[in-house]
Scaffold this active site. Sequence first.
Site, PDB file in Angstrom:
ATOM      1  N   SER A 114       0.717  -1.130  -0.012  1.00 61.46           N
ATOM      2  CA  SER A 114       0.184  -0.032  -0.054  1.00 61.46           C
ATOM      3  C   SER A 114       0.971   1.303  -0.048  1.00 61.46           C
ATOM      4  O   SER A 114       0.312   2.398  -0.274  1.00 61.46           O
ATOM      5  CB  SER A 114      -1.045  -0.098   1.139  1.00 61.46           C
ATOM      6  OG  SER A 114      -0.394   0.408   2.319  1.00 61.46           O
ATOM      7  N   LYS A 169       1.512   4.262   7.161  1.00 59.93           N
ATOM      8  CA  LYS A 169       0.684   5.012   6.017  1.00 59.93           C
ATOM      9  C   LYS A 169       1.467   6.456   5.998  1.00 59.93           C
ATOM     10  O   LYS A 169       2.257   6.720   7.112  1.00 59.93           O
ATOM     11  CB  LYS A 169      -0.717   5.356   6.200  1.00 59.93           C
ATOM     12  CG  LYS A 169      -1.498   3.845   6.300  1.00 59.93           C
ATOM     13  CD  LYS A 169      -1.722   3.249   4.890  1.00 59.93           C
ATOM     14  CE  LYS A 169      -2.758   2.104   4.936  1.00 59.93           C
ATOM     15  NZ  LYS A 169      -2.227   1.232   4.054  1.00 59.93           N
TER      16      LYS A 169
END
Lengths: 307, 115
Positions: A114, A169
């Site tokens: 991701s 993230k």
Amino acid sequence: MEDPGFVRGLCRVYAAMLFAYPRDFRLEYGAEMQQFFHDRCRELVRANSGCSAWFRFGMRNLMDWIVSTVREHRAAPRQTSGARKLIQEWAVTLLLFLFVTTTMVQAYVVPTGSMENNILIGDHMLVDKVGFSNTGNNWTSYVLPNRQVKRGDIIAFRYPQDVRQTFVKRVIGLPGDHIQLQNKQVIRNGQPLEEPYAQHTSTHADDDRDNFPTAAAPAAFANHVQDGEVVVPPDMLFVLGDNRDNSLDSRYWGFVPRDYLVGKPLVIYWSYDGSTKDFETWNIEHLEDVALHFFTKTRWSRTLTAP
Amino acid sequence: MPKPDLLPLTPPVFHILLALADEERHGYGIMQDVARQTNDALLLGPGTLYGCVKRMLAAGLVEESDERPDLELDDERRRYYRMTALGRDTVRAEASRLAGAVSAAKAKLGLAGGK
């Protein structure tokens, strides 16, 4: 003569206090010291001593105990027996290891893509757990250098839907920021963001992935949407993955509470080319693969780089 | 001859030696005699006493005695200690060193001897 109960109690307390002395000293003189203490108690009982005499006796013995334990430990020859030394050294190493891994850094492996192309599947990284101020009210935040989380920081945090998992993230929104995505373009507080770190793998624009928020946005945003923009509430963070089209991030499950922040990825110490399942669960094929292809499948250019 | 590095003795060691000058004693007996010598000014606790005894044994000032003179108070946990010849010489040397110090103090402070 039968001793009063409290004398027997005092003698037992004193016997326990003897364990503060070095072992050799205790074995040599412990019995005599107990006898000595017992004699003194008996004498005080015989003299029908009052409270103040017993108090002085207690304080004097306490002082004697403190001073003489320190003195005997200083005088005791250092134990140099091999096994004992080994145990001591390993105990110190283990304690340091536990301290460092629980409060300062922790190792993680990234199983998903991701954050591509900045963090790859199979990146093994150390996460600095004290670099951001007030991470979990840790005392180290008063001692070691630290700073506030900034927009654009890559962070490791506990996944709010399942706190056993740690996600990595990028911080897009801080408390108070207005966030919106229009056709893959992030707009923060009215300004389109220039995001050289982000990558897009499809040209198709999905609702709620590439246009956000929509009416179908997760319930977590229900009270935080104003005029088609998400407003980040106090003590929350809005995060997105760099691999924007393949990232399970705030768009799908909501904000990251500030308290869930684990830390800042510090260094990639080993990067190995493998698949998601290899790094998510332990399997023997992966072990075999590493044994056979360690040198060819290790991404050497990523070793010891900062994410 | 006393070893010069033993002097000056610490007050507990000095008084323990004095307590053993006339007879062999066990630990508690030493403590009682030291209290008598000093008018209860120095009450040795067990840790201090046996710490001193350990070092005095190592230095050869005292030794363990096999005899057990105090029959009615006897207990097998007690050990009796006696002063060695070295201990006697050492406590004598310390006593005369102290006497020298006391007379120097008297001369400086103009104290009348004994009054």
